[in-house]
Design a protein around this motif. Structure first.
Motif, PDB file in Angstrom:
ATOM      1  N   SER A 113       0.813  -1.215   0.000  1.00 49.89           N
ATOM      2  CA  SER A 113       0.000   0.000   0.000  1.00 49.89           C
ATOM      3  C   SER A 113       0.846   1.264   0.000  1.00 49.89           C
ATOM      4  O   SER A 113       0.416   2.314  -0.475  1.00 49.89           O
ATOM      5  N   VAL A 114       2.073   1.165   0.514  1.00 52.04           N
ATOM      6  CA  VAL A 114       2.954   2.334   0.575  1.00 52.04           C
ATOM      7  C   VAL A 114       3.249   2.881  -0.820  1.00 52.04           C
ATOM      8  O   VAL A 114       3.295   4.089  -1.040  1.00 52.04           O
ATOM      9  N   VAL A 115       3.449   1.985  -1.801  1.00 50.01           N
ATOM     10  CA  VAL A 115       3.805   2.430  -3.145  1.00 50.01           C
ATOM     11  C   VAL A 115       2.573   2.747  -3.990  1.00 50.01           C
ATOM     12  O   VAL A 115       2.693   2.994  -5.191  1.00 50.01           O
ATOM     13  N   LYS A 116       1.396   2.749  -3.383  1.00 52.18           N
ATOM     14  CA  LYS A 116       0.178   3.148  -4.087  1.00 52.18           C
ATOM     15  C   LYS A 116      -0.295   4.523  -3.638  1.00 52.18           C
ATOM     16  O   LYS A 116      -1.404   4.938  -3.930  1.00 52.18           O
ATOM     17  N   ARG A 117       0.565   5.233  -2.936  1.00 50.91           N
ATOM     18  CA  ARG A 117       0.225   6.579  -2.500  1.00 50.91           C
ATOM     19  C   ARG A 117       0.544   7.596  -3.594  1.00 50.91           C
ATOM     20  O   ARG A 117       1.147   7.264  -4.614  1.00 50.91           O
ATOM     21  N   ASP A 118       0.150   8.831  -3.354  1.00 52.71           N
ATOM     22  CA  ASP A 118       0.340   9.890  -4.343  1.00 52.71           C
ATOM     23  C   ASP A 118       1.783  10.402  -4.295  1.00 52.71           C
ATOM     24  O   ASP A 118       2.062  11.523  -3.853  1.00 52.71           O
ATOM     25  N   ILE A 119       2.709   9.542  -4.770  1.00 52.34           N
ATOM     26  CA  ILE A 119       4.135   9.866  -4.774  1.00 52.34           C
ATOM     27  C   ILE A 119       4.596   9.948  -6.231  1.00 52.34           C
ATOM     28  O   ILE A 119       4.369   9.016  -7.006  1.00 52.34           O
ATOM     29  N   PRO A 120       5.260  11.031  -6.640  1.00 53.96           N
ATOM     30  CA  PRO A 120       5.786  11.092  -8.010  1.00 53.96           C
ATOM     31  C   PRO A 120       6.888  10.059  -8.221  1.00 53.96           C
ATOM     32  O   PRO A 120       7.694   9.803  -7.326  1.00 53.96           O
ATOM     33  N   VAL A 121       6.913   9.472  -9.397  1.00 52.41           N
ATOM     34  CA  VAL A 121       7.915   8.452  -9.700  1.00 52.41           C
ATOM     35  C   VAL A 121       9.332   9.008  -9.591  1.00 52.41           C
ATOM     36  O   VAL A 121      10.224   8.346  -9.053  1.00 52.41           O
ATOM     37  N   ASN A 122       9.548  10.231 -10.084  1.00 56.43           N
ATOM     38  CA  ASN A 122      10.902  10.790 -10.036  1.00 56.43           C
ATOM     39  C   ASN A 122      11.397  10.958  -8.600  1.00 56.43           C
ATOM     40  O   ASN A 122      12.576  10.743  -8.309  1.00 56.43           O
ATOM     41  N   LEU A 123      10.492  11.297  -7.686  1.00 51.82           N
ATOM     42  CA  LEU A 123      10.880  11.428  -6.281  1.00 51.82           C
ATOM     43  C   LEU A 123      11.203  10.067  -5.682  1.00 51.82           C
ATOM     44  O   LEU A 123      12.160   9.908  -4.923  1.00 51.82           O
ATOM     45  N   LEU A 124      10.415   9.061  -6.049  1.00 51.11           N
ATOM     46  CA  LEU A 124      10.617   7.716  -5.521  1.00 51.11           C
ATOM     47  C   LEU A 124      11.962   7.151  -5.974  1.00 51.11           C
ATOM     48  O   LEU A 124      12.711   6.570  -5.174  1.00 51.11           O
ATOM     49  N   ILE A 125      12.281   7.323  -7.246  1.00 53.51           N
ATOM     50  CA  ILE A 125      13.548   6.807  -7.762  1.00 53.51           C
ATOM     51  C   ILE A 125      14.728   7.593  -7.191  1.00 53.51           C
ATOM     52  O   ILE A 125      15.783   7.011  -6.886  1.00 53.51           O
ATOM     53  N   SER A 126      14.559   8.881  -7.010  1.00 55.58           N
ATOM     54  CA  SER A 126      15.627   9.693  -6.412  1.00 55.58           C
ATOM     55  C   SER A 126      15.906   9.273  -4.979  1.00 55.58           C
ATOM     56  O   SER A 126      17.043   9.332  -4.509  1.00 55.58           O
ATOM     57  N   SER A 127      14.865   8.805  -4.287  1.00 54.30           N
ATOM     58  CA  SER A 127      15.019   8.442  -2.875  1.00 54.30           C
ATOM     59  C   SER A 127      15.910   7.230  -2.670  1.00 54.30           C
ATOM     60  O   SER A 127      16.410   7.001  -1.565  1.00 54.30           O
ATOM     61  N   ILE A 128      16.120   6.419  -3.736  1.00 50.85           N
ATOM     62  CA  ILE A 128      16.973   5.236  -3.597  1.00 50.85           C
ATOM     63  C   ILE A 128      18.278   5.396  -4.376  1.00 50.85           C
ATOM     64  O   ILE A 128      18.931   4.409  -4.703  1.00 50.85           O
ATOM     65  N   GLY A 129      18.637   6.639  -4.682  1.00 54.84           N
ATOM     66  CA  GLY A 129      19.932   6.893  -5.297  1.00 54.84           C
ATOM     67  C   GLY A 129      19.918   7.112  -6.787  1.00 54.84           C
ATOM     68  O   GLY A 129      20.962   6.992  -7.439  1.00 54.84           O
ATOM     69  N   GLY A 130      18.767   7.434  -7.344  1.00 56.95           N
ATOM     70  CA  GLY A 130      18.677   7.633  -8.784  1.00 56.95           C
ATOM     71  C   GLY A 130      19.576   8.728  -9.305  1.00 56.95           C
ATOM     72  O   GLY A 130      20.108   8.641 -10.428  1.00 56.95           O
ATOM     73  N   GLU A 131      19.795   9.762  -8.503  1.00 53.17           N
ATOM     74  CA  GLU A 131      20.646  10.869  -8.937  1.00 53.17           C
ATOM     75  C   GLU A 131      22.113  10.433  -9.050  1.00 53.17           C
ATOM     76  O   GLU A 131      22.868  10.971  -9.857  1.00 53.17           O
ATOM     77  N   SER A 132      22.519   9.482  -8.235  1.00 55.05           N
ATOM     78  CA  SER A 132      23.913   9.010  -8.264  1.00 55.05           C
ATOM     79  C   SER A 132      24.216   8.181  -9.509  1.00 55.05           C
ATOM     80  O   SER A 132      25.375   8.051  -9.901  1.00 55.05           O
TER      81      SER A 132
END
Length: 329
Positions: A113-132
């Motif tokens: 249920s956590v990943v079915k919330r109103d979270i933008p994909v870009n923010l979600l991927i950035s949260s696990i190191g996408g920018e690196s």
């Protein structure tokens, strides 16, 4: 490529990706055997397919390889390192950090249920190191056809699965364990993903172990090895070099000790790929699709404004009163 995106060369590593000897697992509190005497030797740089019915032990094996389930009987080494051995010299051994380079993707994530919330994909991927790993991130977004502006709450299960896979693959891995994770993907995305994984294994000398019930598109071009499990036992372990696809009007599979002959299948998979690739070309980029969909939305609204009841709610209500019978009136 930035320093953060440096991907190490493992060509000098002479260890095996996976080595098990008489690996046995019994489910806690029961007498049920999940795996029995499984012995494997899987090299780096290989793509491996696990086949078996429900309950065969495929998920159990993958969870053990991922370090999510402990074993009490048998031996296991990943990259020559025994993750279950505890000794004073543990951290000095070859590939002692291998757990940092193992990625396991299963089906349970998309139902969270956590990943079915109103979270933008870009923010979600950035949260696990996408920018690196921005280059890998952008490549995966393209391969998996993901719009980074999607909201996790407003996308389909298949699109949510694509995001899971992108998050799992954005950090360079050495051993990738896939447990039915492609089940929600459409044909074209699945094909592009498998091609990417094959390329990773060849170029970076990684290893993929993939359990699935969907075999369209899986042939010599992708798979190096097929492991057949049933009731927790390894029934077959076939090198794809020993598999031949033959013309056989009777459609019979022939298996002997040294080779396997498979009749050429009449499959709709190439046709589906052809149509869907054409659809993708017609659609264009995600940005172009947004513009087109917005235009369709506007055209839909404009076609009704001024034509149907002059967009007058009172006239609309009067119309439904006149054309619908109501009980008691």
């Amino acid at each position: 490529m930035s320093k953060q995106e440096k991907i190490y060369d493992y060509s000098d590593d002479t260890s095996l990706a996976i080595e098990t000897k008489e690996l046995t697992y019994k489910f806690a509190g029961t007498s049920k055997i999940g795996l029995e005497n499984i012995s494997l030797q899987i090299p780096w740089g290989s793509t491996n397919l696990i086949i078996g019915p429900n309950g065969a032990g495929k998920s159990t094996l993958l969870r053990i390889l991922a370090g999510k389930t402990l074993i009490r009987k048998g031996k296991l080494k990943i990259g020559g390192f025994d993750p279950f051995e505890f000794s004073m010299t543990r951290n000095e051994q070859h590939n002692s950090d291998i757990n940092n380079y193992i990625t396991y993707l299963g089906t349970e994530w998309a139902a969270n249920s956590v990943v079915k919330r109103d979270i933008p994909v870009n923010l979600l991927i950035s949260s696990i190191g996408g920018e690196s790993y921005s280059e890998r991130r952008d490549l995966l977004l393209d391969i998996l056809d993901i719009d980074p502006e999607w909201s996790m709450m407003r996308i389909s299960d298949g699109e949510r699965r694509r995001v899971q896979i992108a998050m799992g693959l954005v950090k360079p891995w050495r051993l990738l364990l896939l447990d039915e994770v492609t089940i929600d993907l459409d044909v074209i995305v699945r094909s592009r993903l498998l091609n990417f994984l094959r390329k990773e294994c060849v170029e970076r000398r990684c290893c993929v172990v993939y359990a699935t019930h969907i075999f369209d598109g899986l042939g010599k071009d992708w798979c190096d090895r097929i492991i057949h499990l049933d009731a927790g036992i390894k029934v077959d372990d076939v090198d794809m070099k020993n598999v031949k696809f033959v013309n056989d009007t009777e459609g019979k599979v022939q298996v002997d000790e040294s080779s396997v002959k498979i009749p050429l299948a009449q499959s709709l998979h190439p046709l589906a790929l052809h149509w869907l690739y054409h659809d993708l070309e017609e659609r264009g980029t995600r940005a172009e699709e947004k513009i087109r969909m917005q235009k369709r939305h506007n055209d839909w609204n404009n076609s009704r404004d001024g034509k149907y009841f002059d967009a007058d709610e009172h006239k609309l209500a009067a119309y439904f009163k006149a054309t619908r019978s109501y009980e008691g009136k």
